[in-house]
Scaffold this motif. Sequence first.
Motif, PDB file in Angstrom:
ATOM      1  N   PRO A 243       0.819  -1.227   0.000  1.00 61.94           N
ATOM      2  CA  PRO A 243       0.000   0.000   0.000  1.00 61.94           C
ATOM      3  C   PRO A 243       0.848   1.270   0.000  1.00 61.94           C
ATOM      4  O   PRO A 243       0.483   2.261  -0.649  1.00 61.94           O
ATOM      5  CB  PRO A 243      -0.811  -0.124   1.302  1.00 61.94           C
ATOM      6  CG  PRO A 243      -0.834  -1.572   1.605  1.00 61.94           C
ATOM      7  CD  PRO A 243       0.475  -2.101   1.134  1.00 61.94           C
TER       8      PRO A 243
ATOM      9  N   LEU B 260      -6.123  -7.290   5.577  1.00 58.97           N
ATOM     10  CA  LEU B 260      -6.529  -5.898   5.402  1.00 58.97           C
ATOM     11  C   LEU B 260      -5.531  -5.128   4.538  1.00 58.97           C
ATOM     12  O   LEU B 260      -5.927  -4.278   3.729  1.00 58.97           O
ATOM     13  CB  LEU B 260      -6.674  -5.217   6.767  1.00 58.97           C
ATOM     14  CG  LEU B 260      -7.866  -5.664   7.611  1.00 58.97           C
ATOM     15  CD1 LEU B 260      -7.842  -4.978   8.985  1.00 58.97           C
ATOM     16  CD2 LEU B 260      -9.184  -5.347   6.890  1.00 58.97           C
ATOM     17  N   MET B 261      -4.249  -5.414   4.690  1.00 57.22           N
ATOM     18  CA  MET B 261      -3.243  -4.749   3.866  1.00 57.22           C
ATOM     19  C   MET B 261      -3.399  -5.136   2.394  1.00 57.22           C
ATOM     20  O   MET B 261      -3.222  -4.308   1.495  1.00 57.22           O
ATOM     21  CB  MET B 261      -1.833  -5.119   4.353  1.00 57.22           C
ATOM     22  CG  MET B 261      -1.503  -4.625   5.746  1.00 57.22           C
ATOM     23  SD  MET B 261      -1.740  -2.850   5.964  1.00 57.22           S
ATOM     24  CE  MET B 261      -0.405  -2.206   4.980  1.00 57.22           C
TER      25      MET B 261
ATOM     26  N   CYS C  72      -6.406  -3.290   1.173  1.00 61.70           N
ATOM     27  CA  CYS C  72      -6.049  -1.876   1.057  1.00 61.70           C
ATOM     28  C   CYS C  72      -5.290  -1.615  -0.251  1.00 61.70           C
ATOM     29  O   CYS C  72      -5.521  -0.600  -0.918  1.00 61.70           O
ATOM     30  CB  CYS C  72      -5.220  -1.458   2.265  1.00 61.70           C
ATOM     31  SG  CYS C  72      -4.744   0.274   2.276  1.00 61.70           S
ATOM     32  N   SER C  73      -4.400  -2.531  -0.615  1.00 62.33           N
ATOM     33  CA  SER C  73      -3.651  -2.381  -1.870  1.00 62.33           C
ATOM     34  C   SER C  73      -4.587  -2.397  -3.068  1.00 62.33           C
ATOM     35  O   SER C  73      -4.451  -1.576  -3.990  1.00 62.33           O
ATOM     36  CB  SER C  73      -2.620  -3.514  -2.000  1.00 62.33           C
ATOM     37  OG  SER C  73      -1.730  -3.516  -0.923  1.00 62.33           O
TER      38      SER C  73
ATOM     39  N   LEU D 264      -6.644   0.936  -3.112  1.00 67.47           N
ATOM     40  CA  LEU D 264      -5.834   2.082  -3.532  1.00 67.47           C
ATOM     41  C   LEU D 264      -5.529   2.034  -5.024  1.00 67.47           C
ATOM     42  O   LEU D 264      -5.626   3.058  -5.719  1.00 67.47           O
ATOM     43  CB  LEU D 264      -4.520   2.105  -2.736  1.00 67.47           C
ATOM     44  CG  LEU D 264      -4.597   2.587  -1.297  1.00 67.47           C
ATOM     45  CD1 LEU D 264      -3.234   2.465  -0.627  1.00 67.47           C
ATOM     46  CD2 LEU D 264      -5.062   4.034  -1.236  1.00 67.47           C
TER      47      LEU D 264
END
Length: 260
Positions: free
Chosen positions: A155, A224-225, A228-229, A232
Amino acid sequence: MDNLITEFWKIKRYSVIKAGAAMMFLSVFMSYFYSTASTSVGWDFGYFVHQVIQQNCTYFFPVVMMLTASFIISRETTDDTLKSILTVPVTYKKLLIGKFEILFFLSIAFSLINAMLTVIMNLLLQFPGMTACSIMIATGRIIAANLLVYLSVLPLIIANTFLFGSSLIGVAVAFVYGYFATFEGSLLNWFPIKAAMILIDPYCGAEYDSVSYQVFPAVIVLILMMLCSVVLLNAFTRLEKLPNAKAKRMPKKAERKRGW
């Protein structure tokens, strides 16, 4: 698949790959330094690998991946070839996904180099416990830890690509991001870099009786990461936003003619 193959052809021209491979020596060297400084711990091959994984996660691998990603992603901007590439039926999103895939394979390649250097250093230090089986387990742990660190940094790579386009800012943020994982505490169960260490390194937190690390929050925060990537990348590319062009190469000054 075509984008991935294209990126493979490009990386042979990237000098930053050699720099990333060389930086894999630093985590092994720092672990060697700790092994000679600390005599209160019974060092063996397993504990030496733990030190290498810890140095990778907290100091070196976030920086290596951010530096490599900034260089690879900005090449089309600095070489001023992005306009030509976007005339063919390939979206910028697909172009970036190809670069993220090549970074995934570079993470494995860097990890293999790191594992090989770890084995060589352990041969020099002669710590007990190194067998063919323990080498395979250590190699798997180093690869898995570094891949999870790459997932944790992704991210930041995407945000830096579209908002700043600066390798200097990206590397500085990545260094601080990794450094926070050197702290200990239950709250760090939810910190992505620490989550990679919790899942892969059996020695993580073992030296501190007051700290309890758990697998469940570590898995959740890494998922979650990843989400998120995806969010984004879709958000920036849906806005048809191109990377920040700060890194564009400056034109060379015309040389003054000599003589009369």
